[in-house]
Scaffold this motif. Structure first.
Motif, mmCIF file in Angstrom:
data_model
loop_
_atom_site.group_PDB
_atom_site.id
_atom_site.type_symbol
_atom_site.label_atom_id
_atom_site.label_comp_id
_atom_site.label_asym_id
_atom_site.label_seq_id
_atom_site.Cartn_x
_atom_site.Cartn_y
_atom_site.Cartn_z
ATOM 1 N N ASP A 1 -1.576 11.765 2.811
ATOM 2 C CA ASP A 1 -2.497 10.633 2.985
ATOM 3 C C ASP A 1 -2.449 10.154 4.437
ATOM 4 O O ASP A 1 -1.354 10.013 4.997
ATOM 5 C CB ASP A 1 -2.076 9.427 2.114
ATOM 6 C CG ASP A 1 -2.288 9.681 0.631
ATOM 7 O OD1 ASP A 1 -2.962 10.671 0.297
ATOM 8 O OD2 ASP A 1 -1.766 8.872 -0.172
ATOM 9 N N PRO A 2 -3.615 9.843 5.050
ATOM 10 C CA PRO A 2 -3.569 9.260 6.399
ATOM 11 C C PRO A 2 -3.011 7.839 6.350
ATOM 12 O O PRO A 2 -3.343 7.067 5.445
ATOM 13 C CB PRO A 2 -5.039 9.269 6.841
ATOM 14 C CG PRO A 2 -5.842 9.432 5.589
ATOM 15 C CD PRO A 2 -4.972 10.036 4.537
ATOM 16 N N LEU A 3 -2.126 7.535 7.288
ATOM 17 C CA LEU A 3 -1.485 6.209 7.323
ATOM 18 C C LEU A 3 -2.446 5.160 7.869
ATOM 19 O O LEU A 3 -3.191 5.441 8.789
ATOM 20 C CB LEU A 3 -0.304 6.253 8.285
ATOM 21 C CG LEU A 3 1.078 6.579 7.808
ATOM 22 C CD1 LEU A 3 2.041 6.298 8.955
ATOM 23 C CD2 LEU A 3 1.461 5.756 6.593
ATOM 24 N N ASP A 4 -2.368 3.972 7.289
ATOM 25 C CA ASP A 4 -3.161 2.864 7.809
ATOM 26 C C ASP A 4 -2.173 1.706 7.996
ATOM 27 O O ASP A 4 -1.723 1.125 7.002
ATOM 28 C CB ASP A 4 -4.266 2.536 6.789
ATOM 29 C CG ASP A 4 -5.125 1.383 7.241
ATOM 30 O OD1 ASP A 4 -5.020 1.001 8.434
ATOM 31 O OD2 ASP A 4 -5.889 0.854 6.419
ATOM 32 N N LEU A 5 -1.805 1.418 9.249
ATOM 33 C CA LEU A 5 -0.744 0.437 9.510
ATOM 34 C C LEU A 5 -1.336 -0.896 9.955
ATOM 35 O O LEU A 5 -2.338 -0.919 10.675
ATOM 36 C CB LEU A 5 0.195 0.982 10.588
ATOM 37 C CG LEU A 5 0.943 2.265 10.195
ATOM 38 C CD1 LEU A 5 1.653 2.863 11.398
ATOM 39 C CD2 LEU A 5 1.934 1.993 9.068
ATOM 40 N N PRO A 6 -0.716 -2.012 9.541
ATOM 41 C CA PRO A 6 -1.233 -3.326 9.940
ATOM 42 C C PRO A 6 -1.176 -3.501 11.464
ATOM 43 O O PRO A 6 -0.229 -3.044 12.103
ATOM 44 C CB PRO A 6 -0.274 -4.311 9.271
ATOM 45 C CG PRO A 6 0.473 -3.530 8.248
ATOM 46 C CD PRO A 6 0.483 -2.115 8.696
ATOM 47 N N VAL A 7 -2.190 -4.160 12.015
ATOM 48 C CA VAL A 7 -2.180 -4.417 13.456
ATOM 49 C C VAL A 7 -2.029 -5.909 13.747
ATOM 50 O O VAL A 7 -1.815 -6.305 14.891
ATOM 51 C CB VAL A 7 -3.474 -3.903 14.140
ATOM 52 C CG1 VAL A 7 -3.508 -2.377 14.125
ATOM 53 C CG2 VAL A 7 -4.715 -4.476 13.466
ATOM 54 N N THR B 1 6.823 9.189 -1.048
ATOM 55 C CA THR B 1 5.645 8.363 -0.826
ATOM 56 C C THR B 1 6.083 7.168 0.016
ATOM 57 O O THR B 1 7.166 6.615 -0.188
ATOM 58 C CB THR B 1 5.052 7.913 -2.177
ATOM 59 O OG1 THR B 1 4.434 9.055 -2.783
ATOM 60 C CG2 THR B 1 4.013 6.808 -2.010
ATOM 61 N N VAL B 2 5.244 6.789 0.988
ATOM 62 C CA VAL B 2 5.562 5.711 1.923
ATOM 63 C C VAL B 2 4.935 4.408 1.434
ATOM 64 O O VAL B 2 3.775 4.396 1.010
ATOM 65 C CB VAL B 2 5.015 6.079 3.328
ATOM 66 C CG1 VAL B 2 5.041 4.882 4.270
ATOM 67 C CG2 VAL B 2 5.799 7.249 3.915
ATOM 68 N N MET B 3 5.708 3.331 1.479
ATOM 69 C CA MET B 3 5.177 2.003 1.149
ATOM 70 C C MET B 3 5.041 1.187 2.424
ATOM 71 O O MET B 3 5.944 1.194 3.264
ATOM 72 C CB MET B 3 6.143 1.249 0.221
ATOM 73 C CG MET B 3 6.361 1.923 -1.115
ATOM 74 S SD MET B 3 7.784 1.219 -1.978
ATOM 75 C CE MET B 3 7.198 -0.429 -2.344
ATOM 76 N N ARG C 1 0.854 -1.185 0.000
ATOM 77 C CA ARG C 1 0.000 0.000 0.000
ATOM 78 C C ARG C 1 0.888 1.233 0.000
ATOM 79 O O ARG C 1 1.973 1.239 0.591
ATOM 80 C CB ARG C 1 -0.943 -0.019 1.196
ATOM 81 C CG ARG C 1 -2.071 -1.059 0.952
ATOM 82 C CD ARG C 1 -3.003 -1.151 2.115
ATOM 83 N NE ARG C 1 -2.243 -1.415 3.304
ATOM 84 C CZ ARG C 1 -2.598 -1.029 4.534
ATOM 85 N NH1 ARG C 1 -3.710 -0.356 4.732
ATOM 86 N NH2 ARG C 1 -1.843 -1.321 5.568
ATOM 87 N N PHE C 2 0.424 2.262 -0.696
ATOM 88 C CA PHE C 2 1.211 3.484 -0.880
ATOM 89 C C PHE C 2 0.504 4.646 -0.191
ATOM 90 O O PHE C 2 -0.716 4.797 -0.331
ATOM 91 C CB PHE C 2 1.361 3.793 -2.371
ATOM 92 C CG PHE C 2 2.122 2.739 -3.131
ATOM 93 C CD1 PHE C 2 3.502 2.782 -3.216
ATOM 94 C CD2 PHE C 2 1.447 1.688 -3.740
ATOM 95 C CE1 PHE C 2 4.202 1.796 -3.910
ATOM 96 C CE2 PHE C 2 2.138 0.706 -4.433
ATOM 97 C CZ PHE C 2 3.515 0.755 -4.525
#
Ligand SMILES: Nc1ncnc2c1ncn2[C@@H]1O[C@H](COP(=O)(O)OP(=O)(O)OP(=O)(O)O)[C@@H](O)[C@H]1O
Ligand SMILES: [Mg+2]
Length: 292
Positions: free
Chosen positions: A120-126, A167-169, A114-115
């Protein structure tokens, strides 16, 4: 082309420090031995007259990833002045790892990614271990590995990358790399040249600003039929008019046990010729053929 071919082998300016590209001297010497007038030049050297060369072969422009716009603009300019390999269109396509999304759309197996662009608001795996890294990167710079549920440090890393315009991956950490390593299939002139394998770079808890060993436990590798098939599918999915002279396809084993693409290196891949000296004549032949 009449006469001695003039070839610029394009690298970075080491600024007085030891030059890190082991392939560069081997390649320059082999091209000279084959009768070419080959010289190593830095891409950002303002005094270079690119039109004076029959071919500019990008070799190790390793400082480009944090100067990506300047570099792609150089590639456009250089590609107008002379024949550039890989061509500027390939360079532009490959300089932003959002190409992984294009490959996935073409049904090529890739590391699920995901980029998140700046803003963009970050959505990190939990629920799983994950990796955060920049969409323009090299040498594992700014790459970090986080345990499931870790958030604060990843948010700080992403904030720093966003502030620098990256951009963050975000990817799941693929544990297959700990068992099988990462395989690099090197193509040149449209054919498989050789392959190498290296160990995992991101030990648990590796922070983004740590110095990393880019190629731990590097050794030659005999690619499997499945790896070759995925690599060829990835190369077949490149945009139509942009055919690369050279390409490296980096593969890891996915959760399904099958190879998937970690990265497609179409700009300045290490060739690892010191592991594969028998490949040198094939590289020279492909480069001389590219001169036309
Ligand atoms: N999703 C992942 N799962 C496991 N390991 C990963 C993952 N993403 C990155 N890594 C590790 O981090 C290294 C660097 O990541 P990547 O190749 O994407 O970035 P890079 O900066 O282009 O690096 P390089 O130029 O060294 O190839 C990989 O070689 C691999 O060891
Ligand atoms: Mg890589």
């Amino acid at each position: 082309m009449a006469g001695t071919p003039r070839i610029a082998v394009v690298t970075y300016d080491a600024r007085g420090e030891e030059h890190k590209d082991r392939d560069l001297p081997v390649l320059v010497r082999a091209l000279r031995d084959a009768g070419a007038d080959a010289v190593a030049v830095a891409w950002d050297d303002p005094d270079v007259d690119w039109a004076a060369f029959d071919l500019a072969l990008i070799r190790s422009t390793w400082d480009y990833s944090w100067r990506a716009e300047e570099f792609t603009a150089w590639a456009e300019r250089c590609g107008k002045a002379t024949r550039l390999a890989n061509p500027a269109g390939v360079v532009r396509w490959n300089a932003d790892k959002r190409y992984l999304g294009r490959l996935a759309e073409a049904a090529v197996p890739v590391v699920p990614t995901r980029f998140f662009a700046p803003g963009d608001p970050l959505d990190l795996p939990v629920d799983r271990e994950y990796v955060v890294k920049p969409a323009s990167g090299a040498g594992a710079r700014y790459a970090a590995r986080y345990p499931a549920g870790e958030r604060d440090a990843a948010v700080r890393q992403a904030g720093r990358m966003h502030a620098e315009g990256f951009t963050v991956m975000v990817q799941p950490y693929l544990t297959g790399i700990d068992l099988h390593g990462e395989r690099a299939l090197q193509f040149f002139g449209g054919r498989l040249l050789h392959a190498s394998v290296k160990g995992a770079v991101l030990a648990p808890g590796t922070p983004y600003d740590a110095d990393k060993v880019a190629h731990p436990d590097l050794r030659p590798w005999e690619p499997t039929a499945a790896e070759l098939a995925v690599a060829e599918r990835a190369l077949a999915a490149l945009p139509g008019d942009a055919q690369p002279l050279y390409a490296r396809v980096d593969l890891v084993t996915g959760p399904d046990g099958e190879p998937c693409v970690m990265e497609l290196e179409l700009i300045e891949p290490n060739l690892f010729l010191h592991l594969h000296p028998v490949s040198v004549p094939a590289v020279v032949a492909a480069v001389l053929a590219a001169v036309g």
